[in-house]
Design a protein around this motif. Structure first.
Motif, mmCIF file in Angstrom:
data_model
loop_
_atom_site.group_PDB
_atom_site.id
_atom_site.type_symbol
_atom_site.label_atom_id
_atom_site.label_comp_id
_atom_site.label_asym_id
_atom_site.label_seq_id
_atom_site.Cartn_x
_atom_site.Cartn_y
_atom_site.Cartn_z
ATOM 1 N N GLU A 73 9.596 -3.758 -12.304
ATOM 2 C CA GLU A 73 8.610 -4.290 -12.668
ATOM 3 C C GLU A 73 7.477 -3.875 -12.018
ATOM 4 O O GLU A 73 6.282 -4.620 -11.980
ATOM 5 C CB GLU A 73 8.761 -5.791 -12.059
ATOM 6 N N ARG A 74 7.294 -2.666 -11.437
ATOM 7 C CA ARG A 74 6.197 -2.043 -10.965
ATOM 8 C C ARG A 74 5.341 -1.112 -11.790
ATOM 9 O O ARG A 74 6.115 -0.636 -12.829
ATOM 10 C CB ARG A 74 6.594 -1.457 -9.594
ATOM 11 N N PRO A 75 4.068 -0.845 -11.733
ATOM 12 C CA PRO A 75 3.477 0.186 -12.381
ATOM 13 C C PRO A 75 4.363 1.468 -12.048
ATOM 14 O O PRO A 75 4.652 1.874 -10.758
ATOM 15 C CB PRO A 75 2.171 -0.020 -11.930
ATOM 16 N N LEU A 76 4.250 2.612 -12.844
ATOM 17 C CA LEU A 76 4.825 3.869 -12.348
ATOM 18 C C LEU A 76 4.022 5.021 -12.560
ATOM 19 O O LEU A 76 3.235 5.188 -13.634
ATOM 20 C CB LEU A 76 5.911 4.140 -13.385
ATOM 21 N N ILE A 77 4.056 5.933 -11.727
ATOM 22 C CA ILE A 77 3.417 7.187 -11.667
ATOM 23 C C ILE A 77 4.408 8.273 -11.926
ATOM 24 O O ILE A 77 5.141 8.239 -10.795
ATOM 25 C CB ILE A 77 2.563 7.442 -10.450
ATOM 26 N N LEU A 78 4.586 8.727 -13.080
ATOM 27 C CA LEU A 78 5.616 9.878 -13.231
ATOM 28 C C LEU A 78 4.920 11.270 -13.337
ATOM 29 O O LEU A 78 3.968 11.509 -13.915
ATOM 30 C CB LEU A 78 6.040 9.655 -14.701
ATOM 31 N N ILE A 79 5.664 11.987 -12.487
ATOM 32 C CA ILE A 79 5.016 13.307 -12.173
ATOM 33 C C ILE A 79 5.999 14.489 -12.447
ATOM 34 O O ILE A 79 7.154 14.453 -11.971
ATOM 35 C CB ILE A 79 4.420 13.533 -10.813
ATOM 36 N N GLY A 80 5.824 15.760 -13.116
ATOM 37 C CA GLY A 80 6.770 16.505 -13.363
ATOM 38 C C GLY A 80 6.422 17.803 -14.222
ATOM 39 O O GLY A 80 5.251 17.829 -14.296
ATOM 40 N N ASN A 81 7.261 18.800 -14.016
ATOM 41 C CA ASN A 81 6.899 19.886 -14.778
ATOM 42 C C ASN A 81 8.252 20.441 -15.483
ATOM 43 O O ASN A 81 9.139 20.164 -15.194
ATOM 44 C CB ASN A 81 6.190 21.099 -13.962
ATOM 45 N N GLY A 82 7.962 21.287 -16.389
ATOM 46 C CA GLY A 82 9.041 22.188 -17.233
ATOM 47 C C GLY A 82 10.382 21.013 -17.951
ATOM 48 O O GLY A 82 9.926 19.967 -18.144
ATOM 49 N N SER A 83 11.400 21.474 -17.578
ATOM 50 C CA SER A 83 12.436 20.763 -17.963
ATOM 51 C C SER A 83 12.550 19.120 -17.319
ATOM 52 O O SER A 83 13.280 18.388 -17.588
ATOM 53 C CB SER A 83 13.646 21.344 -17.781
ATOM 54 N N GLY A 84 12.054 19.066 -16.176
ATOM 55 C CA GLY A 84 11.693 18.011 -15.493
ATOM 56 C C GLY A 84 11.181 16.696 -16.425
ATOM 57 O O GLY A 84 11.346 15.646 -15.763
#
Length: 467
Positions: A331-342
């Protein structure tokens, strides 16, 4: 080098025999599990039945779920043998619980260059930094690691040394990449301890591998393989779509992993982030073709990206990855961080959130070149237009004169980052540990401070699946 698979009657019969044998083993294990009827409470997961034996504490520290899976299997075996088992993640352990148990089993992963799993921070700062009277306590530590890193199994070794320094007695076994021989040695040692703890009247032991099986697998058909980055300066990255032979998808949650072993290396399963949700109708993953120093493709990625034909089948298993699931962050806001196949692990969360009707998510994704490496660009753009993504920041390290990485975005957008965190946002990071994972962690600490990041970890609001 491409691996060509020729379907012959001998191979068909051999595969059928293998599947039949594995199915029989799974059925027997399921029957045994039903006979034992284990019941756990939510907080400490203490065994409710079969309470004649002594209390045993089973503790795990897990980054990708492997140590947790081993701990749960050991707890079930010991509970079925008559022990009173308390199963705990290491962050929920305190000195009183530890001292109240005469015996303990520890399954501890080391991540990166000698680090403890993220959720173990509280244990390291509080319990491991202090002293306990563990005189007469018996412990057995299983340390999981990777010999490619200089600090092999260092967290497990550190905990074992601490236990001995507090007066406990016990052994340590280190395992390289879930090596089967080392796991069997550990199983044998636990069985010896089990018999010693229960005495001469102990019931017959289960066969050595029957209480520590991999997740139940089933054959999946490779229905489609799509190259996502033609012309890229990086290695080819493919979207693989799988459907079960049975026609019925197993259940999983966003953040979970698909485990598989390729024919050239059957004893070493690999885990891949699941990029889809069950409602998509297929199990999807992103796989990059990796090359060794001599130019030969890796065993797993070479088979999945080049050697296996569309229409062929391979056994897959779903592995719960509780430390990267949404859980209490749903139920929280999300910050999604990644690179490549991530991006795969982040896509799973995005799809789950969209289906739940939530749009308060910010994706920060990095790759080489916007022309060739904008994976799933149309889908992301659509989500942004429709409000299912509140922010989308993409960092291209080979565009123009200057390199820009995801950690640079976080520093450039630090006011936004602080505002999201103050609103209660959780941060999920998926992709490479070297470079991206380390750079993101440094950027977060520069913006939020070490104390702020540690608070997020303790609250379960900073979660990583880095490799």
């Amino acid at each position: 080098m491409s691996l060509d698979w020729v379907l012959t009657p001998a191979r068909v019969s051999g595969a059928a025999a293998l599947l039949a044998a594995y199915a029989a083993l799974c059925l027997r294990t399921g029957w045994m599990a039903r006979q034992r009827r284990l019941a756990f409470t939510h907080d400490s997961e203490e065994l409710a039945g079969h309470v004649q034996g002594p209390p045993v504490l089973v503790v795990f520290a897990s980054q990708t779920g492997q140590a947790e899976g081993l701990a749960r299997a050991a707890a079930r075996m010991l509970g079925g043998s008559g022990f009173r088992v308390t199963l705990l993640p290491v962050d929920r352990l305190d000195g009183a619980v530890l001292r109240s148990h005469p015996h303990s089993l520890w399954m501890l992963s080391t991540t990166g260059e000698g680090d403890a799993p993220d959720h173990a921070l509280h244990f390291v700062q509080k319990l491991l930094a202090g002293a306990q009277d563990l005189s007469g306590h018996r412990c057995q530590v299983l340390a999981l690691g990777d010999r490619e890193y200089r600090q092999f199994c260092s967290f497990g070794i550190q905990v074992h040394e601490w236990l001995l320094a507090q007066g406990a007695e016990g052994d340590l076994i280190c395992v390289d990449n879930m090596e089967r021989a080392a796991l069997q040695a550990w199983q044998g040692r636990v069985n010896e301890l089990r018999q010693a703890w229960l005495g001469q009247d102990a019931e017959a032991l289960p066969a050595q591998d029957e209480w520590l099986l991999p997740p139940a697998s089933e054959p999946f058909i490779l229905k489609r393989r799509t190259l996502l980055n033609p012309g890229s300066q990086g290695g080819p990255l493919y979207l693989l779509e799988w459907e079960p032979v049975s026609g019925r998808l197993p259940a999983w949650q966003s953040g979970d992993l698909a485990s598989l072993a390729v024919p050239a290396d059957p004893d070493r399963p690999r885990d891949y982030s699941i990029a889809s949700i069950v409602e998509d109708g297929s199990l999807q993953m992103l796989v990059r073709l990796s090359l060794r120093d001599d130019g030969i493709p890796g065993l797993a990625s070479g088979w999945l990206c080049e050697g296996m034909a569309v229409g062929d089948s391979l056994a897959l298993a779903i592995r719960q990855h509780s430390s990267f699931r949404l859980g209490e962050n749903r139920e929280r806001p999300l910050i999604l961080i990644g690179n490549g196949s991530g991006l795969a692990g982040l896509l799973g969360h995005l799809k789950a959130r969209v289906r739940a009707g939530r749009g308060d998510q910010w994706l920060v994704f990095g790759e080489r070149n916007s022309r060739h490496d904008a994976f799933c660009g149309e889908q992301l753009a659509q989500w942004l237009r429709e409000g299912w993504l509140q922010r989308l920041d993409q960092a291209w390290s080979r565009d123009g004169d200057g390199a820009r990485y995801v950690q640079d975005v976080l520093l450039q957008q630090q006011d936004q980052l602080k505002a999201w965190v103050q609103r209660g946002a959780a941060i999920y990071v998926c992709g490479s540990q070297q470079g991206m994972g380390q750079g993101v962690d440094r950027a977060l600490r520069l913006v939020l401070g070490d104390t702020g990041v540690q608070a997020l970890v303790h609250e379960g609001r900073y979660r990583r699946d880095v490799y």
